[in-house]
Design a protein around this motif. Structure first.
Motif, PDB file in Angstrom:
ATOM      1  N   ASP A 128       0.813  -1.221   0.000  1.00 36.69           N
ATOM      2  CA  ASP A 128       0.000   0.000   0.000  1.00 36.69           C
ATOM      3  C   ASP A 128       0.845   1.269   0.000  1.00 36.69           C
ATOM      4  O   ASP A 128       0.306   2.372   0.053  1.00 36.69           O
ATOM      5  CB  ASP A 128      -0.963   0.010   1.196  1.00 36.69           C
ATOM      6  N   SER A 129       2.158   1.145  -0.072  1.00 38.62           N
ATOM      7  CA  SER A 129       3.027   2.308  -0.167  1.00 38.62           C
ATOM      8  C   SER A 129       4.291   1.918  -0.931  1.00 38.62           C
ATOM      9  O   SER A 129       4.596   0.729  -1.070  1.00 38.62           O
ATOM     10  CB  SER A 129       3.384   2.844   1.217  1.00 38.62           C
ATOM     11  N   GLN A 130       4.988   2.924  -1.416  1.00 42.67           N
ATOM     12  CA  GLN A 130       6.204   2.642  -2.175  1.00 42.67           C
ATOM     13  C   GLN A 130       7.302   2.116  -1.243  1.00 42.67           C
ATOM     14  O   GLN A 130       7.494   2.651  -0.160  1.00 42.67           O
ATOM     15  CB  GLN A 130       6.679   3.907  -2.896  1.00 42.67           C
ATOM     16  N   VAL A 131       7.967   1.082  -1.676  1.00 41.00           N
ATOM     17  CA  VAL A 131       9.010   0.467  -0.869  1.00 41.00           C
ATOM     18  C   VAL A 131      10.295   0.383  -1.679  1.00 41.00           C
ATOM     19  O   VAL A 131      10.277   0.382  -2.909  1.00 41.00           O
ATOM     20  CB  VAL A 131       8.601  -0.932  -0.367  1.00 41.00           C
ATOM     21  N   THR A 132      11.403   0.293  -0.943  1.00 36.70           N
ATOM     22  CA  THR A 132      12.691   0.241  -1.610  1.00 36.70           C
ATOM     23  C   THR A 132      12.939  -1.115  -2.250  1.00 36.70           C
ATOM     24  O   THR A 132      13.286  -1.225  -3.414  1.00 36.70           O
ATOM     25  CB  THR A 132      13.808   0.552  -0.616  1.00 36.70           C
ATOM     26  N   MET A 133      12.779  -2.153  -1.427  1.00 31.85           N
ATOM     27  CA  MET A 133      13.129  -3.492  -1.879  1.00 31.85           C
ATOM     28  C   MET A 133      11.942  -4.429  -1.684  1.00 31.85           C
ATOM     29  O   MET A 133      11.188  -4.318  -0.722  1.00 31.85           O
ATOM     30  CB  MET A 133      14.313  -4.048  -1.092  1.00 31.85           C
ATOM     31  N   MET A 134      11.819  -5.364  -2.613  1.00 34.95           N
ATOM     32  CA  MET A 134      10.834  -6.433  -2.483  1.00 34.95           C
ATOM     33  C   MET A 134      11.539  -7.762  -2.684  1.00 34.95           C
ATOM     34  O   MET A 134      12.408  -7.875  -3.559  1.00 34.95           O
ATOM     35  CB  MET A 134       9.696  -6.268  -3.499  1.00 34.95           C
ATOM     36  N   ALA A 144      14.643 -14.661  -4.507  1.00 34.10           N
ATOM     37  CA  ALA A 144      15.209 -13.591  -5.323  1.00 34.10           C
ATOM     38  C   ALA A 144      14.793 -12.240  -4.780  1.00 34.10           C
ATOM     39  O   ALA A 144      13.829 -12.112  -4.029  1.00 34.10           O
ATOM     40  CB  ALA A 144      14.753 -13.726  -6.769  1.00 34.10           C
ATOM     41  N   THR A 145      15.535 -11.236  -5.200  1.00 32.93           N
ATOM     42  CA  THR A 145      15.189  -9.848  -4.957  1.00 32.93           C
ATOM     43  C   THR A 145      14.533  -9.314  -6.223  1.00 32.93           C
ATOM     44  O   THR A 145      15.102  -9.430  -7.319  1.00 32.93           O
ATOM     45  CB  THR A 145      16.449  -9.021  -4.655  1.00 32.93           C
ATOM     46  N   ALA A 146      13.345  -8.746  -6.052  1.00 37.54           N
ATOM     47  CA  ALA A 146      12.623  -8.198  -7.199  1.00 37.54           C
ATOM     48  C   ALA A 146      13.061  -6.754  -7.409  1.00 37.54           C
ATOM     49  O   ALA A 146      12.808  -5.896  -6.570  1.00 37.54           O
ATOM     50  CB  ALA A 146      11.110  -8.263  -6.952  1.00 37.54           C
ATOM     51  N   ASN A 147      13.737  -6.478  -8.486  1.00 36.72           N
ATOM     52  CA  ASN A 147      14.260  -5.148  -8.774  1.00 36.72           C
ATOM     53  C   ASN A 147      13.288  -4.392  -9.667  1.00 36.72           C
ATOM     54  O   ASN A 147      12.852  -4.912 -10.700  1.00 36.72           O
ATOM     55  CB  ASN A 147      15.626  -5.261  -9.458  1.00 36.72           C
ATOM     56  N   GLN A 148      12.996  -3.157  -9.297  1.00 35.59           N
ATOM     57  CA  GLN A 148      12.046  -2.366 -10.066  1.00 35.59           C
ATOM     58  C   GLN A 148      12.647  -1.976 -11.403  1.00 35.59           C
ATOM     59  O   GLN A 148      13.703  -1.344 -11.448  1.00 35.59           O
ATOM     60  CB  GLN A 148      11.624  -1.137  -9.267  1.00 35.59           C
ATOM     61  N   ARG A 153       8.609  -6.771 -11.524  1.00 37.83           N
ATOM     62  CA  ARG A 153       8.327  -5.677 -10.587  1.00 37.83           C
ATOM     63  C   ARG A 153       8.198  -4.404 -11.419  1.00 37.83           C
ATOM     64  O   ARG A 153       9.156  -3.660 -11.586  1.00 37.83           O
ATOM     65  CB  ARG A 153       9.416  -5.532  -9.530  1.00 37.83           C
ATOM     66  N   PRO A 154       7.006  -4.158 -11.931  1.00 43.69           N
ATOM     67  CA  PRO A 154       6.824  -3.026 -12.834  1.00 43.69           C
ATOM     68  C   PRO A 154       6.854  -1.668 -12.148  1.00 43.69           C
ATOM     69  O   PRO A 154       7.098  -0.659 -12.807  1.00 43.69           O
ATOM     70  CB  PRO A 154       5.441  -3.281 -13.439  1.00 43.69           C
ATOM     71  N   ASN A 155       6.595  -1.629 -10.841  1.00 42.17           N
ATOM     72  CA  ASN A 155       6.633  -0.353 -10.126  1.00 42.17           C
ATOM     73  C   ASN A 155       7.042  -0.596  -8.678  1.00 42.17           C
ATOM     74  O   ASN A 155       7.441  -1.713  -8.313  1.00 42.17           O
ATOM     75  CB  ASN A 155       5.264   0.346 -10.215  1.00 42.17           C
ATOM     76  N   LEU A 156       6.964   0.448  -7.854  1.00 46.30           N
ATOM     77  CA  LEU A 156       7.487   0.366  -6.485  1.00 46.30           C
ATOM     78  C   LEU A 156       6.501  -0.255  -5.498  1.00 46.30           C
ATOM     79  O   LEU A 156       6.798  -0.335  -4.306  1.00 46.30           O
ATOM     80  CB  LEU A 156       7.885   1.768  -6.003  1.00 46.30           C
TER      81      LEU A 156
END
Lengths: 115, 114
Positions: free
Chosen positions: B26-32, B47-51, B70-73
């Motif tokens: 529900d908010s922009q995050v640095t890392m997923m 894995a780390t999902a890179n925007q 990961r199309p967006n943040l």
């Protein structure tokens, strides 16, 4: 190679008593440690953490102790409540890697608090 | 903290098929991140999902088997491809903000492959 070990898969404690969950690690590069709690059918939730520059961190009923020389940390819950019954994961981080803090999780300890 | 949702919450799939799991924050995050928890085992980072770029995979995990977008943040997907019973696990997404250590996890997707 399990770098973070929780040797007790389960623990039972009477309500009101102290719960002590233990965690050992092998990688001396770990410098930040976290505890997570997980209820069934839910994701883990962050509970408490400690930096390697400290030996104790307290948050309400939860206290984490770190013994760097022994590569050991423990989570104390006082007093234990039935709602604390969950799986507790210890986790450790060795700092930034590729721009993020890679975290290694232990296998978890299932705590049962008996009313 | 953040509110993190995952879809589906659970699924039963046949061998050889693929399943795409969605993670919405529900908010922009640095890392997923995407994790797997096999029965009785620890959480293992997939894995780390890179925007806007290819995901960074951990040892033992490959893009062909676990493609990630990961199309967006605030959004990411994990696909489990050509499934086998060994893929039966709980799949979890997590998020973290730069400079922070604590991760926040979604509720997980329980996958059973028959």
């Amino acid at each position: 190679d399990q770098q973070v070990k929780q040797n007790s898969p389960s623990l039972s404690v009477q309500e009101g008593r102290i719960s002590i969950l233990n965690c050992d690690y092998t990688n001396s590069m770990f410098d930040y440690f976290l505890w997570y709690k997980k209820y069934p059918a839910e994701g883990p939730t962050f509970l408490i953490s400690i930096s390697s520059i400290k030996d104790k961190n307290e948050d309400g009923r939860f206290t984490v102790f770190l013994n760097k020389s022994a590569k050991h940390l423990s989570l104390h819950i006082v007093p234990s409540q039935p709602g604390d019954s969950a799986v507790y994961f210890c986790a450790a981080s060795g700092g930034y890697s590729g721009g993020y803090q890679k975290v290694t999780f232990g296998t978890g300890t299932k705590l049962q608090v008996i009313p | 903290s953040a509110v993190i949702s995952q879809k589906p919450s659970r699924d039963i799939c046949q061998r050889g098929t693929s399943l795409t799991i969605q993670c919405q924050v529900d908010s922009q995050v640095t890392m997923m991140f995407w994790y797997r928890q096999q029965p009785g085992q620890s959480l293992t980072l997939i894995a780390t999902a890179n925007q806007g770029s290819e995901a960074t995979y951990e040892s033992g995990f490959v893009i062909d088997k676990f493609p990630i977008s990961r199309p967006n943040l605030t959004f990411s997907t994990l696909t489990v491809s050509n499934m086998s019973p060994e893929d039966s696990s709980i799949y979890l997404c997590s998020v973290v903000w730069m400079g922070r250590y604590e991760q926040y996890f979604g509720p997980g997707t329980r996958l059973t492959v028959t």
